[in-house]
Design a protein around this motif. Structure first.
Motif, PDB file in Angstrom:
ATOM      1  N   HIS A 298      -2.033  15.969  24.557  1.00 39.09           N
ATOM      2  CA  HIS A 298      -1.659  14.640  25.011  1.00 39.09           C
ATOM      3  C   HIS A 298      -1.065  14.670  26.411  1.00 39.09           C
ATOM      4  N   ILE A 299      -0.262  15.674  26.706  1.00 40.34           N
ATOM      5  CA  ILE A 299       0.294  15.808  28.055  1.00 40.34           C
ATOM      6  C   ILE A 299      -0.829  16.102  29.047  1.00 40.34           C
ATOM      7  N   ARG A 300      -1.730  16.974  28.671  1.00 43.56           N
ATOM      8  CA  ARG A 300      -2.844  17.320  29.557  1.00 43.56           C
ATOM      9  C   ARG A 300      -3.701  16.091  29.876  1.00 43.56           C
ATOM     10  N   GLN A 301      -3.989  15.306  28.851  1.00 40.34           N
ATOM     11  CA  GLN A 301      -4.767  14.092  29.074  1.00 40.34           C
ATOM     12  C   GLN A 301      -4.021  13.106  29.959  1.00 40.34           C
ATOM     13  N   GLY A 302      -2.704  13.005  29.766  1.00 48.11           N
ATOM     14  CA  GLY A 302      -1.915  12.108  30.595  1.00 48.11           C
ATOM     15  C   GLY A 302      -1.892  12.545  32.044  1.00 48.11           C
ATOM     16  N   VAL A 303      -1.797  13.855  32.274  1.00 51.46           N
ATOM     17  CA  VAL A 303      -1.806  14.369  33.649  1.00 51.46           C
ATOM     18  C   VAL A 303      -3.145  14.080  34.309  1.00 51.46           C
ATOM     19  N   VAL A 304      -4.226  14.278  33.563  1.00 47.27           N
ATOM     20  CA  VAL A 304      -5.560  13.994  34.110  1.00 47.27           C
ATOM     21  C   VAL A 304      -5.680  12.522  34.469  1.00 47.27           C
ATOM     22  N   ARG A 305      -5.153  11.647  33.621  1.00 45.50           N
ATOM     23  CA  ARG A 305      -5.206  10.212  33.905  1.00 45.50           C
ATOM     24  C   ARG A 305      -4.418   9.878  35.173  1.00 45.50           C
ATOM     25  N   LEU A 306      -3.258  10.525  35.340  1.00 44.30           N
ATOM     26  CA  LEU A 306      -2.482  10.278  36.558  1.00 44.30           C
ATOM     27  C   LEU A 306      -3.226  10.765  37.792  1.00 44.30           C
ATOM     28  N   LEU A 307      -3.843  11.927  37.680  1.00 41.34           N
ATOM     29  CA  LEU A 307      -4.581  12.466  38.807  1.00 41.34           C
ATOM     30  C   LEU A 307      -5.761  11.573  39.168  1.00 41.34           C
ATOM     31  N   CYS A 308      -6.322  10.942  38.169  1.00 43.34           N
ATOM     32  CA  CYS A 308      -7.448  10.031  38.413  1.00 43.34           C
ATOM     33  C   CYS A 308      -6.979   8.628  38.773  1.00 43.34           C
ATOM     34  N   GLN A 309      -5.665   8.442  38.841  1.00 46.16           N
ATOM     35  CA  GLN A 309      -5.056   7.155  39.184  1.00 46.16           C
ATOM     36  C   GLN A 309      -5.510   6.046  38.230  1.00 46.16           C
ATOM     37  N   SER A 310      -5.607   6.418  36.941  1.00 44.55           N
ATOM     38  CA  SER A 310      -5.969   5.436  35.914  1.00 44.55           C
ATOM     39  C   SER A 310      -4.748   5.168  35.072  1.00 44.55           C
ATOM     40  N   LEU A 311      -3.802   4.423  35.610  1.00 49.40           N
ATOM     41  CA  LEU A 311      -2.548   4.196  34.920  1.00 49.40           C
ATOM     42  C   LEU A 311      -2.630   3.053  33.913  1.00 49.40           C
ATOM     43  N   ALA A 312      -3.723   2.271  33.956  1.00 50.32           N
ATOM     44  CA  ALA A 312      -3.852   1.156  33.019  1.00 50.32           C
ATOM     45  C   ALA A 312      -4.175   1.686  31.647  1.00 50.32           C
ATOM     46  N   TRP A 313      -3.396   1.256  30.623  1.00 54.21           N
ATOM     47  CA  TRP A 313      -3.611   1.720  29.247  1.00 54.21           C
ATOM     48  C   TRP A 313      -4.870   1.073  28.685  1.00 54.21           C
ATOM     49  N   PRO A 314      -5.770   1.787  28.000  1.00 56.17           N
ATOM     50  CA  PRO A 314      -7.011   1.228  27.475  1.00 56.17           C
ATOM     51  C   PRO A 314      -6.755   0.204  26.375  1.00 56.17           C
TER      52      PRO A 314
END
Length: 323
Positions: A298-314
């Motif tokens: 879950h942390i890894r996925q969150g870091v990837v989302r931040l790196l991709c600048q996708s902060l909007a929750w699905p």
């Protein structure tokens, strides 16, 4: 002789790496990279936990506490280390040295306490999964955090008071580029028995007691896991403890090594003291975010989302997290 009454005019001299003074301008580069990685990694963990609702669970709250203590430990040495290596600014006043010593030891003790709280979290999650959410509520976790702060700060105030009563008539040259209690009392010319006894008491209550309790919790965890029939379930349960166990090792092993060297390694080379102290203070804040980012999905996925600048929750229909 400079006593506690003239402590405002008392100053100590910090040192870099013995025998490598001519390389200090180059040595500061890896130190600065270490600070950058530690601050970036721990701030990323805090941002990920704060941003994603899926991570608003006890395990990740404790991980956020660990990141905060790592940031505190990193920032405690930042005011002096670059100045020593880059500007050769060695002198530090007694009050400033006391403040830095307090911060370093306080955040170090806090990290030990947070690791103990995380061990209890893993114990409850594996041994009592049905009661896990009802026991570790957000309010109770906040109380645990407050108790950790009180435990690790209030116990250090008597140590500060005892240090202000000492007289320093020997060399004022410390062994590191920051202030540590063991290093300061070594330079005192008055009786330091009370300081040493109180310091030993803190070591027994925190540095010794915490890992003993962590070990007990893991014994109970292993006992529970061995009682699980499914090999896959056993592996899944133990896998949730890998990151925490790694954090425990990289924190306590250097701490124990530094304590042993300070107490029994008087004939050891000065660079040994410096190396162990730097490993103890700089390695855990750097490695903890990396370990949790690699080992916790879950942390890894969150870091990837931040790196991709996708902060909007699905949307609720999507399932980005695998359980």
């Amino acid at each position: 002789m400079l006593s506690g009454n003239s402590s405002d005019s008392l100053a100590f001299l910090l040192v870099g790496i013995p025998g490598l003074a001519h390389l200090h301008r180059w040595v500061v580069i890896p130190f600065c990279l270490t600070y950058l990685v530690a601050m970036l990694g721990n701030c990323t963990i805090l941002l990920v936990v704060r941003t994603y609702q899926r991570l608003h669970e006890p395990m990740y709250y404790f991980l956020a506490m660990l990141a905060i203590t790592d940031l505190g430990l990193t920032l405690s040495t930042l005011p002096t280390v670059p100045h020593v290596f880059w500007f050769s600014a060695m002198e530090i006043s007694f009050p400033v040295c006391l403040i830095q010593m307090f911060c370093i030891h306080a955040f170090s003790f806090m990290e030990s306490s947070v690791l103990l709280a995380m061990a209890f979290d893993r114990y409850m999650a594996i041994c009592y999964p049905l009661r896990y959410s009802s026991i570790l509520t957000p309010s109770r976790i906040a109380k645990v955090g407050l108790a950790i702060i009180c435990r690790c700060t209030m116990t250090l105030f008597p140590l500060i008071c005892l240090l202000t009563q000492l007289s320093f008539c020997r060399s004022h040259v410390l062994s590191h580029s920051y202030c540590l209690h063991q290093d300061m009392i070594r330079l005192a010319c008055t009786n330091t028995t009370l300081n040493s006894l109180y310091g030993l008491t803190l070591v027994l209550l925190i540095v010794i007691l915490d890992p003993v309790l962590i070990t007990v919790s893991y014994i109970m965890i292993i006992k529970t896991v061995l009682g699980i029939a499914s090999r896959e379930a056993q592996a899944k349960a133990l896998n949730t403890c890998v990151s925490h166990f790694s954090a425990v090792l990289i924190f306590y092993v250097p701490m124990v090594g530094l304590s042993i060297i300070h107490r029994y390694g008087k004939n050891a080379a000065p660079i040994t003291h410096v190396l162990m102290a730097n490993i103890y203070l700089f390695v855990p804040p750097v490695l903890n975010p990396i370990i949790y980012s690699m080992q916790t999905k879950h942390i890894r996925q969150g870091v990837v989302r931040l790196l991709c600048q996708s902060l909007a929750w699905p949307s609720p229909g999507q399932q980005p997290w695998s359980h």
